[in-house]
Design a protein around this motif. Structure first.
Motif, mmCIF file in Angstrom:
data_model
loop_
_atom_site.group_PDB
_atom_site.id
_atom_site.type_symbol
_atom_site.label_atom_id
_atom_site.label_comp_id
_atom_site.label_asym_id
_atom_site.label_seq_id
_atom_site.Cartn_x
_atom_site.Cartn_y
_atom_site.Cartn_z
ATOM 1 N N THR A 116 106.091 35.646 98.325
ATOM 2 C CA THR A 116 107.264 34.803 98.575
ATOM 3 C C THR A 116 108.043 35.366 99.758
ATOM 4 O O THR A 116 107.820 36.512 100.177
ATOM 5 C CB THR A 116 108.199 34.790 97.348
ATOM 6 O OG1 THR A 116 108.775 36.094 97.216
ATOM 7 C CG2 THR A 116 107.446 34.420 96.078
ATOM 8 N N ARG A 167 117.501 32.378 93.440
ATOM 9 C CA ARG A 167 116.187 32.414 92.792
ATOM 10 C C ARG A 167 115.266 31.308 93.312
ATOM 11 O O ARG A 167 114.070 31.533 93.490
ATOM 12 C CB ARG A 167 116.338 32.315 91.267
ATOM 13 C CG ARG A 167 116.788 33.644 90.645
ATOM 14 C CD ARG A 167 116.655 33.638 89.140
ATOM 15 N NE ARG A 167 117.595 32.732 88.504
ATOM 16 C CZ ARG A 167 118.866 33.042 88.233
ATOM 17 N NH1 ARG A 167 119.344 34.245 88.541
ATOM 18 N NH2 ARG A 167 119.658 32.166 87.658
ATOM 19 N N ASP A 199 111.805 32.179 95.419
ATOM 20 C CA ASP A 199 110.492 31.801 94.900
ATOM 21 C C ASP A 199 109.621 31.085 95.928
ATOM 22 O O ASP A 199 108.456 30.789 95.663
ATOM 23 C CB ASP A 199 110.656 30.866 93.684
ATOM 24 C CG ASP A 199 110.905 31.664 92.412
ATOM 25 O OD1 ASP A 199 110.677 32.892 92.452
ATOM 26 O OD2 ASP A 199 111.341 31.063 91.409
ATOM 27 N N ASP A 221 109.702 38.505 98.721
ATOM 28 C CA ASP A 221 108.758 39.638 98.715
ATOM 29 C C ASP A 221 108.628 40.244 100.108
ATOM 30 O O ASP A 221 108.529 41.457 100.267
ATOM 31 C CB ASP A 221 107.349 39.163 98.315
ATOM 32 C CG ASP A 221 107.207 38.838 96.841
ATOM 33 O OD1 ASP A 221 108.014 39.341 96.053
ATOM 34 O OD2 ASP A 221 106.278 38.083 96.490
#
Lengths: 240, 158
Positions: B22, B8, B12, B25
């Motif tokens: 990010t 995580r 991020d 993404d």
């Protein structure tokens, strides 16, 4: 087993092409073209970096990509003559990019399916990048060749000037993963329709002597290396 | 994919060139693994061979994970399989559009295939034209909208 010299040849082709491409930044005929040629050079440099690192690993003497790029002398470079000669005419630069990108497209396409995991990884990525380079060069060759009388004549002269250096790309290399000779027909099949669409003639000229794969280079290679290596050799280990 | 705490944190991290998305993404982040001794191994894949953002992303990953208490972090560049814009999430494409960059369409039949019309990210018009296939970075091309006359970047399908 993939040979060090084979990988170095491909790495040096990309590195020296990138160095010549960088010359155009701030000198291209349009602002967009400055950006385009910088991006193309950056792609070539990225390919060169991974290939040089791999050549260093295969060699097994602990040389890094920087050692290989900056600390080898002229006779140790394995690039073909096509990429190393100075070019200050935009038509020549586009003719050369057409020939080089057509060859790289076929080369990387073939390497993408080879058993060498590193080469297939680099090639699988690079084949998508050089498709854009080939497209970019093709558009300019067509625009200039099928343009005015002046641009047509200069584009033909540019193609004539670069054509003798195509042959060297297809000569045998020891330890080659993809047989260079096998690429001749598919590479020409990519180039010739572009030349025809550009209303230009495929040059009928004798091949240049070549010898880059054996470390023999043209006079201009020394000047290129002097510029490319100067900073690193003057200030060893410098970083910013 | 197991979403651990380390994943995580890595996921991020904003892209240095496109801070609205990010690295997860964009599909650049491939894997984050953690061994018994708390060592974190991150795998990222470059968008383009020469993408200068990769070095920055690598440094940012080490910094972010070290700050979060992971003592040893190493980042590996994975070339294969080659990154494709198809790995970008739909959410990322929407964020890019809102940021003023026309997102990539699906990759079809080769790297320089004919794509669907690129819509202007500002006014939504499909009446656009490419002004340069190479934009401010290797991953983008430069377009102009015929309706609102604004120039914009398009993330090329690759």
């Amino acid at each position: 087993m993939t040979s060090v010299d084979y990988v170095l040849g491909l790495a040096d082709d990309a590195l020296i092409a990138a160095q010549r491409m960088g010359w155009w930044i701030s000198r291209a005929p349009q602002l967009e073209e400055d950006v385009a040629l910088a991006n193309i050079g950056l792609d070539q440099l990225g390919q060169a970096r991974t290939l040089l690192s791999y050549a260093g690993q295969l060699e097994g003497q602990g040389r890094t990509e920087d050692d290989l790029a900056y600390l080898r002398d002229e006779r140790e470079f394995r690039n073909v003559w096509l990429v190393e000669r100075a070019q200050t005419d935009f038509g020549v630069a586009m003719a050369r990019l057409l020939l080089f990108a057509a060859w790289q497209s076929e080369l990387y396409g073939a390497l993408a399916g080879c058993d060498d995991a590193t080469l297939s990884g680099v090639a699988g990525k690079a084949v998508k990048e050089v498709a854009y380079h080939l497209d970019h060069a093709s558009r300019w060759v067509v625009r200039l060749g099928d343009g005015t009388d002046e641009s047509h004549a200069r584009m033909q002269a540019a193609l004539d000037a670069e054509w003798p250096y195509v042959d060297e790309l297809f000569r045998p290399v020891e330890g080659a993963v993809v047989d260079p000779a096998a690429l001749r027909a598919p590479v020409l099949a990519r180039i010739e329709p572009v030349v025809a669409e550009a209303t230009l003639a495929v040059p009928d000229v004798a091949p240049a002597r070549g010898g880059g794969r054996a470390g023999l280079h043209t006079e201009e290679m020394g000047y290129l290396l002097a510029e490319m290596q100067h900073l690193h050799r003057s200030h060893p280990g410098a970083t910013w | 994919m197991v979403t651990t705490a380390a994943w995580r944190i890595a996921a991020d991290l904003p892209d240095p060139e496109l801070p609205v998305v990010t690295i997860a993404d964009l599909g650049i982040l491939r894997d984050v693994t953690e061994d018994d001794q708390g060592r974190v191994h991150v795998q990222i894949t470059p968008t383009y061979s020469g993408c200068p953002a990769m070095e920055t992303i690598s440094e940012d990953l080490v910094a972010a994970l070290t700050q979060a208490g992971y003592q040893r972090v190493d980042v590996e560049f994975v070339l294969s399989p080659a990154w494709t814009t198809d790995w970008m999430t739909d959410e990322a494409k929407e964020k890019l559009r809102a940021y003023g960059i026309a997102p990539p369409g699906p990759v079809r039949g080769g790297p320089v295939s004919l794509s669907l019309a690129v819509r202007c990210p500002r006014c939504g018009s499909p009446e656009t034209r490419e002004s340069s296939r190479f934009g401010s970075t290797a991953c983008k091309s430069l377009w102009v909208c015929r309706s609102c006359h604004e120039p914009f970047d398009h993330f090329k399908a690759l």
